[in-house]
Design a protein around this motif. Structure first.
Motif, PDB file in Angstrom:
ATOM      1  N   ASP A 135       0.848  -1.451   0.031  1.00 31.48           N
ATOM      2  CA  ASP A 135       0.005   0.096  -0.014  1.00 31.48           C
ATOM      3  C   ASP A 135       0.713   1.372   0.033  1.00 31.48           C
ATOM      4  O   ASP A 135       0.612   2.190  -0.777  1.00 31.48           O
ATOM      5  CB  ASP A 135      -0.853   0.012   1.253  1.00 31.48           C
ATOM      6  CG  ASP A 135      -2.086  -1.047   1.084  1.00 31.48           C
ATOM      7  OD1 ASP A 135      -2.309  -1.540   0.003  1.00 31.48           O
ATOM      8  OD2 ASP A 135      -2.858  -1.229   2.196  1.00 31.48           O
ATOM      9  N   GLU A 163       0.814   4.156  -2.924  1.00 27.43           N
ATOM     10  CA  GLU A 163       0.587   5.597  -2.683  1.00 27.43           C
ATOM     11  C   GLU A 163       1.727   6.429  -3.193  1.00 27.43           C
ATOM     12  O   GLU A 163       1.741   7.583  -3.729  1.00 27.43           O
ATOM     13  CB  GLU A 163       0.486   5.712  -1.040  1.00 27.43           C
ATOM     14  CG  GLU A 163       0.092   7.100  -0.603  1.00 27.43           C
ATOM     15  CD  GLU A 163       0.076   7.204   0.883  1.00 27.43           C
ATOM     16  OE1 GLU A 163      -0.081   8.142   1.392  1.00 27.43           O
ATOM     17  OE2 GLU A 163      -0.081   6.211   1.448  1.00 27.43           O
ATOM     18  N   MET A 193      -6.632   5.429  -4.416  1.00 27.35           N
ATOM     19  CA  MET A 193      -5.833   4.209  -4.940  1.00 27.35           C
ATOM     20  C   MET A 193      -6.784   3.227  -4.521  1.00 27.35           C
ATOM     21  O   MET A 193      -8.018   3.041  -4.170  1.00 27.35           O
ATOM     22  CB  MET A 193      -4.677   4.254  -3.903  1.00 27.35           C
ATOM     23  CG  MET A 193      -4.751   3.983  -2.598  1.00 27.35           C
ATOM     24  SD  MET A 193      -3.154   3.941  -1.568  1.00 27.35           S
ATOM     25  CE  MET A 193      -2.521   2.531  -1.868  1.00 27.35           C
ATOM     26  N   GLY A 194      -6.386   2.054  -5.406  1.00 26.67           N
ATOM     27  CA  GLY A 194      -7.051   0.672  -5.099  1.00 26.67           C
ATOM     28  C   GLY A 194      -8.180   0.531  -6.409  1.00 26.67           C
ATOM     29  O   GLY A 194      -7.649   0.922  -7.478  1.00 26.67           O
ATOM     30  N   SER A 246     -14.201   0.014   2.086  1.00 24.83           N
ATOM     31  CA  SER A 246     -13.193   1.058   1.789  1.00 24.83           C
ATOM     32  C   SER A 246     -12.595   1.672   2.920  1.00 24.83           C
ATOM     33  O   SER A 246     -13.391   1.656   4.399  1.00 24.83           O
ATOM     34  CB  SER A 246     -13.714   2.179   0.988  1.00 24.83           C
ATOM     35  OG  SER A 246     -14.375   1.431  -0.209  1.00 24.83           O
ATOM     36  N   ASN A 298      -8.498   4.230   0.234  1.00 28.84           N
ATOM     37  CA  ASN A 298      -8.096   3.119  -0.448  1.00 28.84           C
ATOM     38  C   ASN A 298      -9.407   2.032  -0.613  1.00 28.84           C
ATOM     39  O   ASN A 298     -10.042   1.597   0.401  1.00 28.84           O
ATOM     40  CB  ASN A 298      -7.126   2.164   0.427  1.00 28.84           C
ATOM     41  CG  ASN A 298      -6.604   1.117  -0.143  1.00 28.84           C
ATOM     42  OD1 ASN A 298      -7.143   0.636  -1.298  1.00 28.84           O
ATOM     43  ND2 ASN A 298      -5.393   0.458   0.412  1.00 28.84           N
ATOM     44  N   LYS A 333     -10.861  -1.069  -1.552  1.00 30.62           N
ATOM     45  CA  LYS A 333     -10.332  -2.499  -1.563  1.00 30.62           C
ATOM     46  C   LYS A 333     -11.057  -3.178  -2.512  1.00 30.62           C
ATOM     47  O   LYS A 333     -12.137  -3.012  -3.245  1.00 30.62           O
ATOM     48  CB  LYS A 333     -10.980  -3.037  -0.207  1.00 30.62           C
ATOM     49  CG  LYS A 333     -10.225  -2.415   0.915  1.00 30.62           C
ATOM     50  CD  LYS A 333      -8.780  -2.500   0.961  1.00 30.62           C
ATOM     51  CE  LYS A 333      -8.022  -1.827   2.284  1.00 30.62           C
ATOM     52  NZ  LYS A 333      -6.682  -2.024   2.250  1.00 30.62           N
TER      53      LYS A 333
END
Length: 826
Positions: free
Chosen positions: A105, A109, A302-303, A338, A373, A375
Motif C-alpha cells: 500500500d 501511494e 488508490m485501489g 473502503s 483506498n 478494496k
C-alpha cells in the motif's frame, strides 16, 4: 472617373519601373506592389514583360500561404509512474501478512501522481502566437488588426485595411471610417453599408486578416512564468500552454484572470478535463495577468478505481465527488470495506472505515491529506464448476441446480481428448469455508454413455472435475496430494493411499470417498503384463494411543476383487497395495544369429535356453562356416567393458599427472597423453565373449552357455587370411598358407619396428582368445598359425616414459577393432 484613375496608376507605375531600371535594380516597395495588384491581369502581364519585371516578385505577397501552428512546447522529462502489480499479485498467492500489505500500500501511494498535470507535459520553445483560429463575430476590433475587403460586381478590387491607432481604417475613395468599440460583426455591417451607399453596383465580402498581438503576463506557480506576446484571440488555457503549464505545486482548480488589478474570472481545469466544460476559459486582453496560486488540499485515491491519482480539493467535496473524479469504481471493487487514512488533530494517522455503498458514507466530507483506498472483491468464483485435464475446452462453467457430469461433458468424441482416461477421473469438492477438499472417483466413460446411472454424479458449486491423460497423471494429482497433506490436522492421517509393484502407474493417490482396492487399481492404470493376481499384499498401519503403531499385512485375491464387488476391500489412509509379478515371468527375449547358419535371423528365447538350442533352431551350420572365427556379443559384457574403459581412462589421467610431477624420470609429452585419452574416448566397445563352437559341436557341455536377451552370434565364412598389426614395417593381411610360421608372417610384414616391444607380442585367435608366445608352454616361434589369427606387435612402453597403461590402451583398441571388423563383414 474610375477609368481616369486607372490610367494614372498605370502611368505612374510604369514611370517608377522605368526609372528604377535605368538607375539600379531595386526591390519594389509595398506601395508599388499594392498599386500593381489593383491593375487588371492583362495590364500586369504587359508591364512585367515590357520592363523586364518578374511578376512573381510583384505578386509574391498575394500568393496563398499555408498557416501552421508553431511548436510552442517541447516535452518535459517524463517519470514512469506505472504501478508495479507484480507484488500485489504475489500477495494473492501467499499469506497476506500485515507487513507485506503495508509495504504494498505504501508503494502504491508513493507511485500515485497528481491528476491533470500531464496536460502540460512540455516546456515553451517559442512564444509565436497561434494565428489559425477562426475569428468569432463578437471579436472586438482594435488597433493593429487588418480587415480584408473584396469588391466584386461592376468593379473588382481587393483591399487590406489596417486599423490605426485612432481606431479608424482608411478606405480608398471613402475616406476614414471609425471602428472604435465595434465588434467584428458590427464593423463588417458598417463597412458594407458604407460601400453600398457610395459604390453603386458593387458588392463587398469582408473578412478579418492578420490580427493584432497582445502582451499578457503569466504569474504564480507556472512552469515558466513571465511576459508573453500572444494572439488577441488567446484564452487562459492558451496562455497556460505557451508558458509550459503549471508546476507540481500550482493549482489546477483556481486559475485566476486579473485585469487592471481586479479578478475578472477564474478557471477550474477539472471542469475542462473531466466534463469538457470550457465556459470558464475567458478570452484575454492586452495587459491581463493569468495568476496561478498554489494548490489547496489534496486527497489520494488508490485501489479499485479506474483512475488512481492525487486530486485537488475545492468547495468541500465529499467521498462521492472524489469517486467521480477517479472516474468511478472498477468492476472488481468492494466499496463496502473502503478505508480512509487521515491525520488527526494530534498529527497522528488514523484509519476510518467508509461504506461507499451507503449514502452517509458517500456524503462524508473529505479532508486535506486523506488517502482513500478502495478494496478489491474476492477472486474466488462462487457459482462455477471447473473442468481441467484431457478435455477439449477446459475452464470454468456456470453451476445450475441438479447439473451433472454428463451435462458438462456430453460427448466422448466431442469433449474429451483422444488420450483421456475413461475409467478414472476425479471430482474434487470443497467441504468447508477454509477450502478443505474431499475426492470422489468418476467413471467418466460410463457417466457419459449411461447418464441415468450412479456414475453420473451431481455437481455442487466450486466443484472441480479432473480428466486424466492415460499416459500422465502426476501433473494433475500433485496439487490434490499437496492439499490433502496440508489439511491433515490434529494427528489425522492424510487421506492418501499408495500402490506399487507390477502396475502401470505406481505411486501415491488420493483416497476417494468410499475408496476400495479396485478403484486404486484403476487409478494406477491397471495391472501390467505378468501380474500375479492370486495374491496381492495390502499393508495397513494400525494406530493405537496406548500401544502405538503396528503393521498389518493382508493377502488379497485380485481376480475376485475385479470380478466380484462383494470381495472388494475398503481402503484406509496410508494403506499400501503391492502387486506381485508371476514367478519366473519374463518379457519377450530376443537373440540374433547371422552368418553361416541355415536360417539366420532373430529368435525368441525363454529363460534357460542355451546357445546350442538356438543354433539347432537355426538349422545348424552351413558347410562354409568358420566356427573358430565366430563372434559372440553380449550386452552385459559390453556394459562391463564400457565401465572398465572408463576406469582405465581415469587411471591413465592419474598416471599422466603423476609422471608430470616426477623429477627422476622424463615426463609424458602433452601430445602423446592427449592422443592416448582421445583413443580411449573414441573406442566403441563390442562386448565380445569367447565361445568355442567347435567344442560345442562335439557335444562338450562345458562349451555351452545360457543365453541372455539381446545376445548376438555372428558366424563368418571360412577365413583364409592372417593379419599383422601394430609396430611392424608394413601392417597388412596375408593369405593363409599351411605351414607358414609365426616368425615368417612377421617377416612378410617387414619385421618389427625400432619401437616395437618384442617381448609382449601376442596373437588374437580367430575365436577372440589371446595367446602370448613367451608365456605358452606349447607355443614356440616355429609353431604354425591358423586361419583368421591376428598378430599384434605392441609399442615398447620405454618409449612412452615407462607408461605401462599404454599397452592396455593399444590392446583394447586392437581387440575392439578386430571384433568390429568381423561383424561388419557379415
Amino acid at each position: 472617373m474610375l477609368h481616369k484613375t486607372k490610367n494614372m496608376l498605370i502611368a505612374g507605375l510604369s514611370a517608377i519601373i522605368i526609372f528604377s531600371t535605368q538607375v539600379q535594380a531595386v526591390t519594389p516597395s509595398p506601395q508599388m506592389i499594392e498599386q500593381f495588384k489593383q491593375l487588371p491581369k492583362s495590364e500586369q502581364e504587359r508591364i512585367a514583360k515590357q520592363y523586364g519585371v518578374d511578376p512573381s516578385m510583384l505578386s509574391a505577397s498575394s500568393a496563398t500561404t499555408t498557416v501552421s501552428n508553431p511548436q510552442v512546447v517541447k516535452p518535459r522529462s517524463k517519470v514512469n509512474n506505472v504501478l508495479d502489480q507484480s507484488e500485489d499479485e504475489a500477495l494473492t498467492q501467499q499469506t497476506k501478512t500485515a507487513a507485506k500489505v503495508d509495504a504494498i500500500d505504501n508503494k502504491k501511494e508513493q507511485q500515485l501522481k497528481p491528476f491533470g498535470y500531464d496536460l502540460f507535459a512540455g516546456s515553451p520553445t517559442t512564444f509565436a502566437p497561434v494565428s489559425d483560429v477562426p475569428v468569432p463575430s463578437e471579436y472586438m476590433v482594435g488597433p493593429g488588426d487588418t480587415i480584408n475587403v473584396q469588391l466584386y460586381g461592376k468593379e473588382n478590387n481587393n483591399y487590406q485595411l489596417m486599423v490605426g491607432r485612432d481606431g479608424a481604417v482608411q478606405f480608398p475613395d471613402l475616406g476614414p471610417i471609425s471602428l472604435v468599440g465595434l465588434s467584428f460583426a458590427e464593423a463588417r455591417s458598417l463597412l458594407q453599408d458604407k460601400i453600398a451607399q457610395s459604390m453603386i453596383g458593387i458588392n463587398a465580402n469582408i473578412t478579418m486578416g492578420e490580427l493584432r498581438s497582445i502582451r499578457i503576463f503569466v504569474a504564480g506557480d507556472a512552469y515558466q512564468p513571465g511576459s508573453y506576446t500572444v494572439s488577441s484571440l488567446s484564452t487562459i488555457t492558451q496562455a497556460l500552454f505557451i508558458s509550459g503549464g503549471i508546476n507540481q505545486i500550482g493549482s489546477l482548480r483556481n486559475i485566476q484572470l486579473k485585469r487592471q488589478g481586479k479578478t475578472v474570472g477564474s478557471l477550474d481545469l477539472y471542469d475542462l478535463l473531466m466534463r469538457g466544460d470550457a465556459s470558464g476559459d475567458i478570452r484575454l486582453q492586452s495587459g491581463d495577468v493569468v495568476f496561478i496560486p498554489s494548490t489547496g488540499g489534496t486527497v489520494s485515491v488508490m485501489g479499485e478505481v479506474r483512475r488512481p491519482a492525487i486530486y485537488e480539493l475545492k468547495n468541500n467535496e465529499t467521498m462521492a465527488d472524489i469517486i467521480k473524479m477517479a472516474s468511478g469504481l472498477n468492476p472488481g471493487a468492494f466499496p463496502k470495506a473502503s478505508v480512509v487514512e487521515r491525520f488527526s488533530d494530534k498529527a497522528v494517522k488514523t484509519v476510518i472505515n467508509v461504506d461507499l455503498t451507503a449514502q452517509n458514507g458517500l456524503n462524508q466530507a473529505v479532508k486535506n491529506g486523506d488517502v482513500l483506498n478502495v478494496k478489491s472483491a474476492s477472486n474466488r468464483i462462487d457459482n462455477a464448476i471447473t473442468i481441467a485435464g484431457a478435455v477439449i475446452r477446459p475452464g470454468k462453467y456456470q453451476w445450475t441446480k441438479q447439473i451433472k457430469v454428463a451435462d458438462l461433458l456430453p460427448s466422448i468424441w466431442g469433449n474429451l481428448t483422444i488420450s483421456a482416461d475413461l475409467d478414472y477421473a476425479l471430482l474434487v469438492r470443497e467441504i468447508n469455508q477454509r477450502g478443505d477438499i474431499e475426492v470422489h472417483r468418476i467413471a467418466l466413460g460410463k457417466a457419459i454413455t449411461e447418464p441415468f446411472s450412479e456414475f453420473n454424479l451431481t455437481l455442487k458449486p466450486r466443484d472441480t472435475v479432473l480428466v486424466f491423460d492415460y499416459d500422465d497423471r502426476k501433473q494433475l494429482l500433485n496439487p490434490i496430494i499437496k492439499q490433502l497433506k496440508k489439511q491433515s490436522r490434529f494427528g489425522e492421517a492424510a487421506k492418501l493411499v499408495s500402490i506399487n509393484g507390477n502396475v502401470r502407474f505406481p505411486g501415491q493417490y488420493p483416497l476417494t470417498a468410499n475408496g476400495n482396492v479396485k478403484e486404486l487399481l484403476i487409478a494406477a492404470g491397471g495391472l501390467e503384463e505378468g501380474s500375479y493376481t492370486m495374491s496381492a499384499e495390502l499393508t495397513r498401519q494400525i494406530v493405537s494411543q496406548t500401544d502405538g503403531v503396528s503393521i498389518e499385512h493382508k493377502q488379497l485375491n485380485l481376480n475376485e476383487i475385479m470380478t466380484n464387488p462383494s470381495a472388494d476391500a475398503r481402503l484406509q489412509s496410508k494403506d499400501i497395495l503391492t502387486v506381485r509379478m508371476l514367478p519366473d515371468w519374463q518379457d519377450t527375449r530376443w537373440v540374433k544369429i547371422k552368418g553361416e547358419v541355415k536360417f539366420p535371423g532373430t529368435y525368441s528365447i525363454q529363460r534357460g535356453e542355451t546357445l546350442k538350442d538356438v543354433i539347432a533352431r537355426a538349422g545348424g551350420y552351413t558347410e562354409d562356416a568358420a566356427l573358430k572365427s565366430a563372434v559372440f556379443l553380449r550386452q552385459s559384457v559390453k556394459d562391463k567393458e564400457r565401465l572398465e574403459l572408463a576406469k582405465l581412462s581415469d587411471e591413465l589421467r592419474r598416471d599422466i599427472a603423476a609422471k608430470a610431477l616426477t623429477n627422476d624420470s622424463p615426463t609424458v609429452g602433452y601430445a602423446d597423453a592427449q592422443l592416448m585419452l582421445k583413443e580411449l574416448e573414441n573406442i566403441q566397445v563390442a562386448g565380445r565373449l569367447v565361445v568355442d563352437l567347435n567344442a560345442l559341436s562335439l557335444g562338450i557341455d562345458e562349451a555351452n552357455l545360457d543365453l541372455e536377451s539381446e545376445d548376438a552370434l555372428y558366424i563368418p565364412p571360412k577365413n583364409q587370411t592372417v593379419s599383422v598389426m601394430g609396430q611392424v614395417q608394413h601392417p597388412s593381411t596375408h593369405r593363409y598358407k599351411e605351414g607358414v610360421t609365426f616368425d615368417q608372417y612377421l617377416e612378410l610384414s617387414g619385421g618389427s619396428r625400432k619401437r616395437a616391444d618384442d617381448d609382449r607380442i601376442y596373437i588374437i585367435k580367430a575365436d577372440g582368445s589371446v595367446a602370448m608366445p613367451n608365456e605358452s608352454t606349447w607355443f614356440t616361434s616355429s609353431s604354425l598359425m591358423e586361419p583368421g589369427d591376428t598378430i599384434i606387435v605392441p609399442l615398447d612402453t620405454e618409449y612412452k616414459d615407462s607408461l605401462t597403461l599404454w599397452q592396455q590402451v593399444t590392446s583394447i583398441i586392437y581387440n575392439s577393432a578386430i571384433a568390429a571388423a568381423a561383424v561388419a563383414t557379415l
